[in-house]
Enzyme design. Structure first.
Site, PDB file in Angstrom:
ATOM      1  N   ASP A  51       0.841  -1.207   0.000  1.00 10.18           N
ATOM      2  CA  ASP A  51       0.000   0.000   0.000  1.00 10.18           C
ATOM      3  C   ASP A  51       0.876   1.256   0.000  1.00 10.18           C
ATOM      4  O   ASP A  51       0.360   2.376  -0.064  1.00 10.18           O
ATOM      5  CB  ASP A  51      -1.026  -0.009   1.139  1.00 10.18           C
ATOM      6  CG  ASP A  51      -0.391  -0.083   2.517  1.00 10.18           C
ATOM      7  OD1 ASP A  51       0.856  -0.113   2.618  1.00 10.18           O
ATOM      8  OD2 ASP A  51      -1.160  -0.105   3.508  1.00 10.18           O
ATOM      9  N   ASP A  90      -1.012  -6.325  -0.199  1.00 11.72           N
ATOM     10  CA  ASP A  90      -1.398  -5.717   1.078  1.00 11.72           C
ATOM     11  C   ASP A  90      -2.909  -5.639   1.253  1.00 11.72           C
ATOM     12  O   ASP A  90      -3.633  -5.303   0.307  1.00 11.72           O
ATOM     13  CB  ASP A  90      -0.863  -4.276   1.151  1.00 11.72           C
ATOM     14  CG  ASP A  90       0.436  -4.183   1.934  1.00 11.72           C
ATOM     15  OD1 ASP A  90       0.782  -5.134   2.656  1.00 11.72           O
ATOM     16  OD2 ASP A  90       1.101  -3.141   1.805  1.00 11.72           O
ATOM     17  N   GLU A 120      -1.068  -5.612   8.750  1.00 15.82           N
ATOM     18  CA  GLU A 120      -0.239  -4.960   9.775  1.00 15.82           C
ATOM     19  C   GLU A 120      -0.792  -5.183  11.174  1.00 15.82           C
ATOM     20  O   GLU A 120      -2.006  -5.069  11.388  1.00 15.82           O
ATOM     21  CB  GLU A 120      -0.183  -3.449   9.491  1.00 15.82           C
ATOM     22  CG  GLU A 120       0.503  -3.126   8.173  1.00 15.82           C
ATOM     23  CD  GLU A 120       0.636  -1.633   7.918  1.00 15.82           C
ATOM     24  OE1 GLU A 120       0.297  -0.826   8.816  1.00 15.82           O
ATOM     25  OE2 GLU A 120       1.072  -1.270   6.819  1.00 15.82           O
ATOM     26  N   GLU A 187       9.593  -3.995  10.083  1.00 17.84           N
ATOM     27  CA  GLU A 187       9.970  -2.699   9.504  1.00 17.84           C
ATOM     28  C   GLU A 187      10.513  -1.771  10.584  1.00 17.84           C
ATOM     29  O   GLU A 187       9.870  -1.565  11.629  1.00 17.84           O
ATOM     30  CB  GLU A 187       8.748  -2.065   8.818  1.00 17.84           C
ATOM     31  CG  GLU A 187       9.075  -0.702   8.197  1.00 17.84           C
ATOM     32  CD  GLU A 187       8.030  -0.201   7.214  1.00 17.84           C
ATOM     33  OE1 GLU A 187       7.076  -0.964   6.879  1.00 17.84           O
ATOM     34  OE2 GLU A 187       8.151   0.954   6.771  1.00 17.84           O
TER      35      GLU A 187
HETATM   36  O1  KIV Z   1       3.561  -1.053   1.552  1.00 20.66           O
HETATM   37  C1  KIV Z   1       4.708  -1.500   1.432  1.00 20.66           C
HETATM   38  O2  KIV Z   1       5.403  -1.317   0.421  1.00 20.66           O
HETATM   39  C2  KIV Z   1       5.232  -2.274   2.532  1.00 20.66           C
HETATM   40  C3  KIV Z   1       6.715  -2.505   2.585  1.00 20.66           C
HETATM   41  C4  KIV Z   1       7.365  -1.268   3.037  1.00 20.66           C
HETATM   42  C5  KIV Z   1       7.082  -3.657   3.417  1.00 20.66           C
HETATM   43  O3  KIV Z   1       4.514  -2.664   3.404  1.00 20.66           O
END
Ligand code: KIV
Length: 270
Positions: A51, A90, A120, A187
């Site tokens: 995302d 995501d 997340e 992260e």
């Molecule tokens: O949204 C994204 O690109 C991510 C990465 C930073 C792991 O979650």
């Protein structure tokens, strides 16, 4: 350098095999078909429709405006460019607020070509992970700096710096794995904490700003190519295009550096 039998398509169970064999996993984000082809042909094992597209493609200040339809669209175009890499998509902001909402979103993403969904957090998300996994939807968890919580955090900051926060992260990591997650993105956490979590878990960890002790690494495509996205460039970002000479060369240089353990070094870690 040994890779996943070089041309064999990745599967979800093969991720745990890689960890067991000590083979590092190479991941990058992608948002369109042309880049997906270059990544797939040059040694990337996992492609993420992050995302982050809200910030690097759509020009927003955060990932919060991204919708399930946005991720579905990019999943569809990227999946048509992959023969070998595993595609992870995501679940955007609040699409995973309840197990039922997450299931609807995950079905849309898998039908668009994703092979795993990423979400997340821990806490109430543990029920969501269990609900999806029980329905045969592979889940990648994401802990540490979780950008969908930027309002709560008050900015994009390194997480797990003090002992209480580090202990919480260690517990959350165990909990997401116990709930059935088969991959974990860490992260922006101190390298020593990420290494401890990695050693503690049977599932692979993928670091971004989490040091060399993870089982693999991920970067946002635009950061890895040194593009100016209008956002502050974090310490862990390295421009691989500068030395790679071409996009394909940059991808190969990144894949080699991750597999050999040369990236990230201490200059790109916390
Ligand atoms: O949204 C994204 O690109 C991510 C990465 C930073 C792991 O979650």
């Amino acid at each position: 350098m040994s890779t996943h039998a070089d041309s064999k398509p990745w599967t979800v169970p093969a991720l745990a095999d890689a960890k067991r064999d000590g083979r590092k996993l190479v991941m990058l984000t992608a948002y369109d078909n042309s880049f997906a082809r270059v990544l797939d042909a040059n040694g990337v094992d996992l492609v993420l429709i992050g995302d982050s597209l809200g910030m690097v493609v759509q020009g927003h200040d955060s990932t919060l405006p991204v919708t399930v339809d946005d991720i579905v669209y990019h999943t569809r175009v990227v999946s048509r460019g992959l023969d070998r890499a595993l595609l992870v998509s995501d679940l955007p902001f609040q699409s995973d607020a309840t197990p039922e909402r997450a299931l609807d979103a995950a079905i849309a993403l898998l039908q668009a070509g994703a092979e795993m969904v990423k979400l997340e957090g821990a806490g109430h998300k543990l029920d969501v992970i269990r609900f999806l996994v029980e329905r045969d939807i592979p889940v990648c968890a994401h802990l540490g700096l979780t950008p969908q919580s930027v309002l709560k955090f008050g900015g994009y900051r390194v997480q797990g710096r003090d002992e209480a926060a580090a202990a919480r992260l260690r517990e959350d990591a165990r909990a997401v794995a116990a709930a059935g997650a088969q991959l974990l993105v860490l992260e922006c956490v101190p390298s020593s904490l990420a290494a401890t979590i990695t050693a503690d878990l049977a599932i692979p960890t993928i670091g971004i700003g989490a040091g060399p002790g993870c089982d693999g690494q991920v970067l946002v495509l635009h950061d890895f190519l040194g593009l100016d996205t209008g956002h502050r460039r974090p310490k862990f970002v390295k421009d691989f295009l500068a030395d790679g000479g071409s996009v394909a060369g940059a991808v190969r240089a990144y894949a080699d550096a991750v597999r050999s353990g040369a990236f990230p070094d201490s200059a790109h870690s916390y």
